[in-house]
Structure formats: structure tokens, C-alpha cells
Design a protein around this motif. Structure first.
Motif, PDB file in Angstrom:
ATOM      1  N   ARG A  17       0.834  -1.216   0.000  1.00 53.54           N
ATOM      2  CA  ARG A  17       0.000   0.000   0.000  1.00 53.54           C
ATOM      3  C   ARG A  17       0.858   1.251   0.000  1.00 53.54           C
ATOM      4  O   ARG A  17       0.569   2.218  -0.717  1.00 53.54           O
ATOM      5  CB  ARG A  17      -0.945   0.009   1.204  1.00 53.54           C
ATOM      6  CG  ARG A  17      -1.689   1.341   1.359  1.00 53.54           C
ATOM      7  CD  ARG A  17      -2.828   1.317   2.346  1.00 53.54           C
ATOM      8  NE  ARG A  17      -3.924   0.520   1.824  1.00 53.54           N
ATOM      9  CZ  ARG A  17      -4.239  -0.706   2.253  1.00 53.54           C
ATOM     10  NH1 ARG A  17      -3.574  -1.241   3.253  1.00 53.54           N
ATOM     11  NH2 ARG A  17      -5.229  -1.362   1.727  1.00 53.54           N
ATOM     12  N   ARG A  18       1.936   1.216   0.779  1.00 49.30           N
ATOM     13  CA  ARG A  18       2.804   2.403   0.836  1.00 49.30           C
ATOM     14  C   ARG A  18       3.375   2.723  -0.545  1.00 49.30           C
ATOM     15  O   ARG A  18       3.432   3.872  -0.973  1.00 49.30           O
ATOM     16  CB  ARG A  18       3.948   2.170   1.829  1.00 49.30           C
ATOM     17  CG  ARG A  18       3.827   3.096   3.016  1.00 49.30           C
ATOM     18  CD  ARG A  18       4.997   2.935   3.943  1.00 49.30           C
ATOM     19  NE  ARG A  18       4.755   1.861   4.885  1.00 49.30           N
ATOM     20  CZ  ARG A  18       5.705   1.237   5.581  1.00 49.30           C
ATOM     21  NH1 ARG A  18       6.979   1.569   5.409  1.00 49.30           N
ATOM     22  NH2 ARG A  18       5.392   0.300   6.430  1.00 49.30           N
ATOM     23  N   HIS A  22       2.672   6.023  -3.033  1.00 43.82           N
ATOM     24  CA  HIS A  22       3.702   6.849  -3.691  1.00 43.82           C
ATOM     25  C   HIS A  22       3.364   7.045  -5.167  1.00 43.82           C
ATOM     26  O   HIS A  22       3.567   8.128  -5.717  1.00 43.82           O
ATOM     27  CB  HIS A  22       5.085   6.211  -3.548  1.00 43.82           C
ATOM     28  CG  HIS A  22       5.662   6.356  -2.170  1.00 43.82           C
ATOM     29  ND1 HIS A  22       5.856   7.576  -1.582  1.00 43.82           N
ATOM     30  CD2 HIS A  22       6.090   5.440  -1.285  1.00 43.82           C
ATOM     31  CE1 HIS A  22       6.376   7.395  -0.371  1.00 43.82           C
ATOM     32  NE2 HIS A  22       6.522   6.096  -0.166  1.00 43.82           N
ATOM     33  N   LEU A  23       2.852   5.985  -5.790  1.00 42.88           N
ATOM     34  CA  LEU A  23       2.447   6.117  -7.196  1.00 42.88           C
ATOM     35  C   LEU A  23       1.302   7.127  -7.318  1.00 42.88           C
ATOM     36  O   LEU A  23       1.289   7.963  -8.230  1.00 42.88           O
ATOM     37  CB  LEU A  23       2.002   4.768  -7.771  1.00 42.88           C
ATOM     38  CG  LEU A  23       3.040   3.647  -7.846  1.00 42.88           C
ATOM     39  CD1 LEU A  23       2.406   2.402  -8.461  1.00 42.88           C
ATOM     40  CD2 LEU A  23       4.270   4.075  -8.656  1.00 42.88           C
ATOM     41  N   THR A 120      12.038   1.378  -2.800  1.00 40.53           N
ATOM     42  CA  THR A 120      12.871   2.554  -2.535  1.00 40.53           C
ATOM     43  C   THR A 120      12.352   3.706  -3.411  1.00 40.53           C
ATOM     44  O   THR A 120      11.567   3.473  -4.335  1.00 40.53           O
ATOM     45  CB  THR A 120      14.325   2.268  -2.951  1.00 40.53           C
ATOM     46  OG1 THR A 120      14.340   2.019  -4.375  1.00 40.53           O
ATOM     47  CG2 THR A 120      14.897   1.055  -2.218  1.00 40.53           C
ATOM     48  N   PRO A 121      12.820   4.918  -3.171  1.00 43.89           N
ATOM     49  CA  PRO A 121      12.440   6.022  -4.068  1.00 43.89           C
ATOM     50  C   PRO A 121      12.832   5.725  -5.517  1.00 43.89           C
ATOM     51  O   PRO A 121      12.109   6.109  -6.450  1.00 43.89           O
ATOM     52  CB  PRO A 121      13.226   7.222  -3.507  1.00 43.89           C
ATOM     53  CG  PRO A 121      13.404   6.901  -2.055  1.00 43.89           C
ATOM     54  CD  PRO A 121      13.580   5.402  -1.996  1.00 43.89           C
ATOM     55  N   GLU A 122      13.933   4.986  -5.708  1.00 39.39           N
ATOM     56  CA  GLU A 122      14.345   4.614  -7.070  1.00 39.39           C
ATOM     57  C   GLU A 122      13.334   3.659  -7.687  1.00 39.39           C
ATOM     58  O   GLU A 122      13.038   3.737  -8.880  1.00 39.39           O
ATOM     59  CB  GLU A 122      15.745   3.963  -7.054  1.00 39.39           C
ATOM     60  CG  GLU A 122      16.885   4.919  -6.735  1.00 39.39           C
ATOM     61  CD  GLU A 122      16.949   5.334  -5.252  1.00 39.39           C
ATOM     62  OE1 GLU A 122      16.420   4.591  -4.380  1.00 39.39           O
ATOM     63  OE2 GLU A 122      17.512   6.413  -4.983  1.00 39.39           O
ATOM     64  N   ASP A 123      12.814   2.727  -6.869  1.00 41.41           N
ATOM     65  CA  ASP A 123      11.797   1.795  -7.368  1.00 41.41           C
ATOM     66  C   ASP A 123      10.536   2.555  -7.795  1.00 41.41           C
ATOM     67  O   ASP A 123       9.926   2.240  -8.813  1.00 41.41           O
ATOM     68  CB  ASP A 123      11.412   0.770  -6.284  1.00 41.41           C
ATOM     69  CG  ASP A 123      12.545  -0.205  -5.958  1.00 41.41           C
ATOM     70  OD1 ASP A 123      13.320  -0.549  -6.873  1.00 41.41           O
ATOM     71  OD2 ASP A 123      12.639  -0.621  -4.777  1.00 41.41           O
ATOM     72  N   VAL A 124      10.160   3.527  -6.986  1.00 43.57           N
ATOM     73  CA  VAL A 124       8.967   4.318  -7.317  1.00 43.57           C
ATOM     74  C   VAL A 124       9.201   5.065  -8.631  1.00 43.57           C
ATOM     75  O   VAL A 124       8.364   5.025  -9.543  1.00 43.57           O
ATOM     76  CB  VAL A 124       8.614   5.319  -6.187  1.00 43.57           C
ATOM     77  CG1 VAL A 124       7.469   6.230  -6.607  1.00 43.57           C
ATOM     78  CG2 VAL A 124       8.248   4.571  -4.899  1.00 43.57           C
ATOM     79  N   ALA A 125      10.368   5.700  -8.753  1.00 44.71           N
ATOM     80  CA  ALA A 125      10.667   6.482  -9.964  1.00 44.71           C
ATOM     81  C   ALA A 125      10.681   5.589 -11.195  1.00 44.71           C
ATOM     82  O   ALA A 125      10.141   5.953 -12.251  1.00 44.71           O
ATOM     83  CB  ALA A 125      12.008   7.204  -9.802  1.00 44.71           C
ATOM     84  N   ALA A 126      11.283   4.405 -11.076  1.00 46.80           N
ATOM     85  CA  ALA A 126      11.351   3.487 -12.222  1.00 46.80           C
ATOM     86  C   ALA A 126       9.944   3.045 -12.620  1.00 46.80           C
ATOM     87  O   ALA A 126       9.611   2.983 -13.808  1.00 46.80           O
ATOM     88  CB  ALA A 126      12.211   2.275 -11.871  1.00 46.80           C
ATOM     89  N   THR A 127       9.110   2.763 -11.628  1.00 49.33           N
ATOM     90  CA  THR A 127       7.749   2.305 -11.917  1.00 49.33           C
ATOM     91  C   THR A 127       6.920   3.422 -12.556  1.00 49.33           C
ATOM     92  O   THR A 127       6.166   3.181 -13.506  1.00 49.33           O
ATOM     93  CB  THR A 127       7.079   1.791 -10.627  1.00 49.33           C
ATOM     94  OG1 THR A 127       7.910   0.758 -10.084  1.00 49.33           O
ATOM     95  CG2 THR A 127       5.705   1.229 -10.892  1.00 49.33           C
ATOM     96  N   VAL A 128       7.083   4.635 -12.051  1.00 50.82           N
ATOM     97  CA  VAL A 128       6.374   5.785 -12.640  1.00 50.82           C
ATOM     98  C   VAL A 128       6.741   5.906 -14.119  1.00 50.82           C
ATOM     99  O   VAL A 128       5.876   6.076 -14.985  1.00 50.82           O
ATOM    100  CB  VAL A 128       6.717   7.083 -11.869  1.00 50.82           C
ATOM    101  CG1 VAL A 128       6.316   8.325 -12.660  1.00 50.82           C
ATOM    102  CG2 VAL A 128       6.038   7.083 -10.502  1.00 50.82           C
TER     103      VAL A 128
END
Ligand SMILES: Cc1cc2nc3c(=O)[nH]c(=O)nc-3n(C[C@H](O)[C@H](O)[C@H](O)COP(=O)(O)O)c2cc1C
Length: 141
Positions: A17-18, A22-23, A120-128
Motif C-alpha cells: 500500500r505504501r 507513492h504512485l 525505494t524512491p528509485e523503485d517508485v521512480a522506475a515504476t512511474v
């Protein structure tokens, strides 16, 4: 440009969920499969699944969370699924991302991205980035 929604399930530990939230902060529509109305609904168009894995090393145990299986009972939802995001934990060794990987294999849909825990923030950025590319690809037909 329409944004592909991410349908997700997260257990009481809320790690997935967290990540989903972020997404959402980046403008991605998210739908919570813990909500009975959401899991009984039909996706209006293409959608992406975000799921954790729960294998616990037991071969007889279903890896895909029950609310995700419920949503996938709809053939419309199965047809409209276009990709899978997985949250897991490498401590589970050979079972790492078992749910996402088994579903990808059965459904012939790609795993778009895998990460551990809440990412991680990198995971969020990559997914975005990946989801934005998906939106653009769908808009281009
Ligand atoms: C009982 C249990 C079994 C798990 N089994 C797996 C597994 O087979 N493969 C994996 O990659 N992660 C496994 N995990 C890790 C979770 O998938 C991971 O912590 C995930 O981020 C949990 O998301 P949630 O808090 O949204 O439910 C397991 C965790 C628990 C508590």
C-alpha cells in the motif's frame, strides 16, 4: 493522456500500500482490492496489477492473495490485465515474487517491475517511468 490504473492488494503490514500511495502521489490512479466493491468490479479498460507474494515455503499454499484471485475471476478483468508489478522479499529465495511470476506465466502478461517490501524512491521512480511509457503506448494504439 489516460493513465492506466493500478489495482493493488496489501496485507495488514501495508508495505505494498505504501508503494501504491507513492504512485498515487505522482498522479497514478490506484484501486484497493481490499475494498469488497473494488474486487467485485470490472476494470473499465486496461489495468495493471500490483501484488505481494505469500508463499511461506508451502507448496500447497496459494501464492496469489485471495482478493487478487477474486478480482481475476472476471474474464473481462483477466483480458484487460496488461502487466504485473510485484512486491516481495528476497529472503524467500526461490519463492521470491512467486505470485507475480506465476500469474505472469499463466496469463502471458509481462512483469513490469519487481521490488522488495515497500520499495525505494528509485523503485517508485522506475515504476512511474514504466507506467508513463505504458500510457503513451496505449494512446498511440
Ligand atoms: C507469511 C509470509 C510469506 C511470504 N512469502 C513470500 C514469498 O513467497 N515470496 C516473496 O517474494 N515474498 C514473500 N513474503 C514477503 C512479502 O511479499 C513482502 O513483505 C510484501 O512487501 C508484503 O506486502 P504487504 O505488506 O503489502 O502485504 C512473505 C511474507 C510473509 C509475511
Amino acid at each position: 493522456m489516460p493513465k492506466v490504473p493500478v489495482y493493488y492488494y496489501s496485507s495488514v503490514s501495508n508495505l505494498t500500500r505504501r508503494f501504491a500511495e507513492h504512485l498515487a502521489q505522482q498522479g497514478r490512479p490506484i484501486r484497493d482490492l481490499a475494498d469488497a466493491e473494488v474486487r467485485a468490479s470490472e476494470a473499465p479498460g486496461p489495468w495493471v496489477l500490483l501484488t505481494p507474494s505469500y508463499k511461506a515455503g508451502n507448496a500447497d499454499e496459494a501464492t496469489l492473495p485471495a482478493p487478487v484471485r477474486r478480482f481475476l475471476r472476471s474474464s473481462t478483468n483477466r483480458r484487460r490485465l496488461i502487466g504485473i508489478l510485484g512486491s516481495g522479499n528476497r529472503n524467500f529465495g526461490a519463492h521470491y515474487q512467486a505470485a507475480a511470476r506465476e500469474l505472469a506465466s499463466i496469463s502471458h502478461r509481462p512483469i513490469l517491475y519487481e521490488f522488495e517490501l515497500s520499495g525505494t524512491p528509485e523503485d517508485v521512480a522506475a515504476t512511474v517511468r514504466i507506467l508513463n511509457e505504458l500510457d503513451a503506448g496505449l494512446a498511440a494504439g
